[in-house]
Design an enzyme around this catalytic site. Structure first.
Site, short mmCIF file in Angstrom:
data_model
loop_
_atom_site.label_atom_id
_atom_site.label_comp_id
_atom_site.label_asym_id
_atom_site.label_seq_id
_atom_site.Cartn_x
_atom_site.Cartn_y
_atom_site.Cartn_z
N SER A 1 -20.97 -33.54 -26.73
CA SER A 1 -20.19 -33.13 -25.47
C SER A 1 -19.43 -31.91 -25.82
O SER A 1 -19.32 -31.59 -26.91
CB SER A 1 -19.06 -34.34 -25.14
OG SER A 1 -18.39 -33.75 -23.81
N ASP A 2 -19.09 -31.04 -24.70
CA ASP A 2 -18.41 -29.75 -24.85
C ASP A 2 -17.70 -29.51 -23.54
O ASP A 2 -18.12 -29.81 -22.58
CB ASP A 2 -19.34 -28.57 -25.29
CG ASP A 2 -18.80 -27.35 -25.75
OD1 ASP A 2 -18.12 -27.29 -26.56
OD2 ASP A 2 -18.31 -26.63 -24.74
N THR A 3 -16.48 -28.95 -23.94
CA THR A 3 -15.41 -28.62 -22.79
C THR A 3 -15.03 -27.30 -22.75
O THR A 3 -14.51 -26.80 -23.88
CB THR A 3 -14.08 -29.68 -22.90
OG1 THR A 3 -14.48 -30.87 -22.67
CG2 THR A 3 -13.12 -29.35 -21.78
N SER B 1 -19.50 -30.93 -20.34
CA SER B 1 -20.84 -31.26 -20.30
C SER B 1 -21.01 -32.41 -21.38
O SER B 1 -20.53 -32.43 -22.35
CB SER B 1 -21.92 -30.17 -20.75
OG SER B 1 -21.89 -29.24 -19.62
#
Length: 193
Positions: A76-78, A113
């Site tokens: 995940s990445d924010t 994502s």
């Protein structure tokens, strides 16, 4: 439900984020944490969710050669997206101060994502939540940074912390997404693997 659905699977979370780890525990999942250092650099022509999609997939690809038959890898990445600019994690207290000051009195998007990867397939999705900050004084911003040290958080803040209680007027979208993982979407995608 999800535990039974994935009973014969080995879930791997490639994230050092304590918040993401807690979300998976809250979803009643057994999982392994597996970390691999990667340089989180993205092409300059990417915008908003294209950045987080790219980075979530980059993290997944870094571990894909280690996957075996029953593995499900979650990465995940924010980012915080403010006025057509990505705000990631701050480098230091000064950087954090500038970021929060830029968001003060404005709305921004928190975009996360998630990439779910197995040997057979790969699914990437994103969620966006609009966050409305009240006007914050310099002393309020400094108080928050000094007390909470938000250096591991995109945009230099955690909605679940003091600043979220006093500085956020409203949100449009998923609260969990702002914390760091769109759990409702993750649940749906895992149930439909």
């Amino acid at each position: 439900m999800l535990r039974e659905k994935l009973a014969n699977k080995h879930v791997i979370l490639a994230s050092g984020s304590p918040r993401r780890q807690q979300f998976l525990r809250d979803l009643d999942l057994d999982f392994e944490i597996r970390l691999k250092e990667i340089e989180e650099v993205f092409p300059e022509n990417l915008n908003a969710h294209e950045i987080t999609n790219y980075l979530a997939e980059l993290k997944a690809n870094a571990l894909s050669d280690e996957l075996t038959k029953n593995d499900i890898l979650i990465t995940s990445d924010t980012i915080v997206w403010l006025e057509n600019k990505a705000l990631g994690k701050p480098k230091n207290a000064e950087d954090a101060f500038v970021m929060i000051q830029e968001m003060s009195g404005k709305a921004h998007e928190v975009i996360t994502s998630v990439c779910i990867k197995t040997l057979e397939r790969s699914v990437t999705f994103y969620e966006s939540t609009k966050v409305f900050f009240l006007n914050l004084t310099d002393s309020e911003i400094k108080y928050y940074i000094n007390l909470y040290q938000p250096f591991d958080k995109a945009g230099s803040y955690g909605i679940q912390e003091w600043i979220g209680l006093v500085g956020i007027e409203k949100i449009e979208g998923s609260y969990a997404n702002v914390v760091g993982l769109p759990t409702h979407r993750l649940y749906y995608e895992l149930m439909n693997l």
